[in-house]
Design a protein around this motif. Sequence first.
Motif, mmCIF file in Angstrom:
data_model
loop_
_atom_site.group_PDB
_atom_site.id
_atom_site.type_symbol
_atom_site.label_atom_id
_atom_site.label_comp_id
_atom_site.label_asym_id
_atom_site.label_seq_id
_atom_site.Cartn_x
_atom_site.Cartn_y
_atom_site.Cartn_z
ATOM 1 N N UNK A 1 0.836 -1.202 0.000
ATOM 2 C CA UNK A 1 0.000 0.000 0.000
ATOM 3 C C UNK A 1 0.873 1.254 0.000
ATOM 4 N N UNK A 2 1.882 1.282 0.857
ATOM 5 C CA UNK A 2 2.778 2.431 0.930
ATOM 6 C C UNK A 2 3.566 2.578 -0.374
ATOM 7 N N UNK A 3 3.952 1.450 -0.959
ATOM 8 C CA UNK A 3 4.658 1.509 -2.256
ATOM 9 C C UNK A 3 3.746 2.127 -3.311
ATOM 10 N N UNK A 4 2.472 1.716 -3.304
ATOM 11 C CA UNK A 4 1.511 2.261 -4.272
ATOM 12 C C UNK A 4 1.355 3.767 -4.099
ATOM 13 N N UNK A 5 1.371 4.249 -2.861
ATOM 14 C CA UNK A 5 1.269 5.688 -2.608
ATOM 15 C C UNK A 5 2.351 6.469 -3.360
ATOM 16 N N UNK A 6 3.536 5.889 -3.413
ATOM 17 C CA UNK A 6 4.644 6.575 -4.068
ATOM 18 C C UNK A 6 4.610 6.492 -5.582
ATOM 19 N N UNK A 7 3.788 5.580 -6.134
ATOM 20 C CA UNK A 7 3.797 5.338 -7.575
ATOM 21 C C UNK A 7 2.582 5.884 -8.317
ATOM 22 N N UNK A 8 1.456 5.951 -7.645
ATOM 23 C CA UNK A 8 0.205 6.358 -8.298
ATOM 24 C C UNK A 8 -0.483 7.433 -7.453
ATOM 25 N N UNK A 9 -1.501 8.093 -7.999
ATOM 26 C CA UNK A 9 -2.201 9.109 -7.214
ATOM 27 C C UNK A 9 -2.746 8.566 -5.896
ATOM 28 N N UNK A 10 -2.776 9.425 -4.901
ATOM 29 C CA UNK A 10 -3.204 9.055 -3.553
ATOM 30 C C UNK A 10 -4.600 8.434 -3.545
ATOM 31 N N UNK A 11 -5.543 9.064 -4.244
ATOM 32 C CA UNK A 11 -6.925 8.574 -4.260
ATOM 33 C C UNK A 11 -7.016 7.189 -4.881
ATOM 34 N N UNK A 12 -6.235 6.950 -5.932
ATOM 35 C CA UNK A 12 -6.256 5.647 -6.597
ATOM 36 C C UNK A 12 -5.707 4.561 -5.685
ATOM 37 N N UNK A 13 -4.573 4.832 -5.020
ATOM 38 C CA UNK A 13 -3.974 3.853 -4.105
ATOM 39 C C UNK A 13 -4.924 3.540 -2.958
ATOM 40 N N UNK A 14 -5.579 4.564 -2.430
ATOM 41 C CA UNK A 14 -6.514 4.359 -1.321
ATOM 42 C C UNK A 14 -7.715 3.546 -1.760
ATOM 43 N N UNK A 15 -8.247 3.855 -2.942
ATOM 44 C CA UNK A 15 -9.414 3.127 -3.450
ATOM 45 C C UNK A 15 -9.087 1.653 -3.676
ATOM 46 N N UNK A 16 -7.931 1.389 -4.269
ATOM 47 C CA UNK A 16 -7.542 -0.007 -4.517
ATOM 48 C C UNK A 16 -7.365 -0.773 -3.210
ATOM 49 N N UNK A 17 -6.767 -0.128 -2.202
ATOM 50 C CA UNK A 17 -6.609 -0.784 -0.902
ATOM 51 C C UNK A 17 -7.956 -0.985 -0.218
ATOM 52 N N UNK A 18 -8.870 -0.047 -0.428
ATOM 53 C CA UNK A 18 -10.195 -0.150 0.199
ATOM 54 C C UNK A 18 -11.103 -1.181 -0.467
#
Length: 198
Positions: free
Chosen positions: A77-94
Amino acid sequence: MQSLWMLVAAFLFAIMGVCVKLASQWYSTGEIVFYRGLIGVLVTLAIVLAQRGQLATRYPVQHTWRGVIGVTALWLWFYAFGQIPLATATTLNNMAPIWLAAIMFGMVWWRGQSRFAWGLALAIALSAVGVFLLLKPSFHADQWLGITAGLFSGAISALAYLQVRRLGRLGEPEYRVVFYFSLVSMVVGFFSALIKQP
């Protein structure tokens, strides 16, 4: 009162996401996981000492397994935060609840405890489709790794939730589950920070 605490938790998770996104410009994912684990250990330890709780457990293997699953999801999840937009990473994790429903559905059907419910399977599939439509995918070719990490972080989070549920059924208090998860996060984050990584 419990609803209020849920709102506070959601707010704090949102703040954490923003902080991780900002920190990812200067720190590796391993370092961020380490510091999150360190803060979690210190805060939880202070609460346990104040309440005179006990950290000794009869289920070290289950706590370790929950920690490994949880820190894997957290790292992705933290890796995704650094690679893609914040909202997208949060939505995928949710998407974890959708994954959880799919896992539970599959387990019940596989064990023969229920017939294959096409309606439920369709509802789960449509939920996933709905999330992707909400995202309005228009990803760049260089974002596929971040998208994959975010997607897997949600799926692995679902497995972590199942392990937390199991520990609860074994009678483990919440603070002990949080403490050992934070401890595993700190250890894994420390060693992964020693490796050059994004």
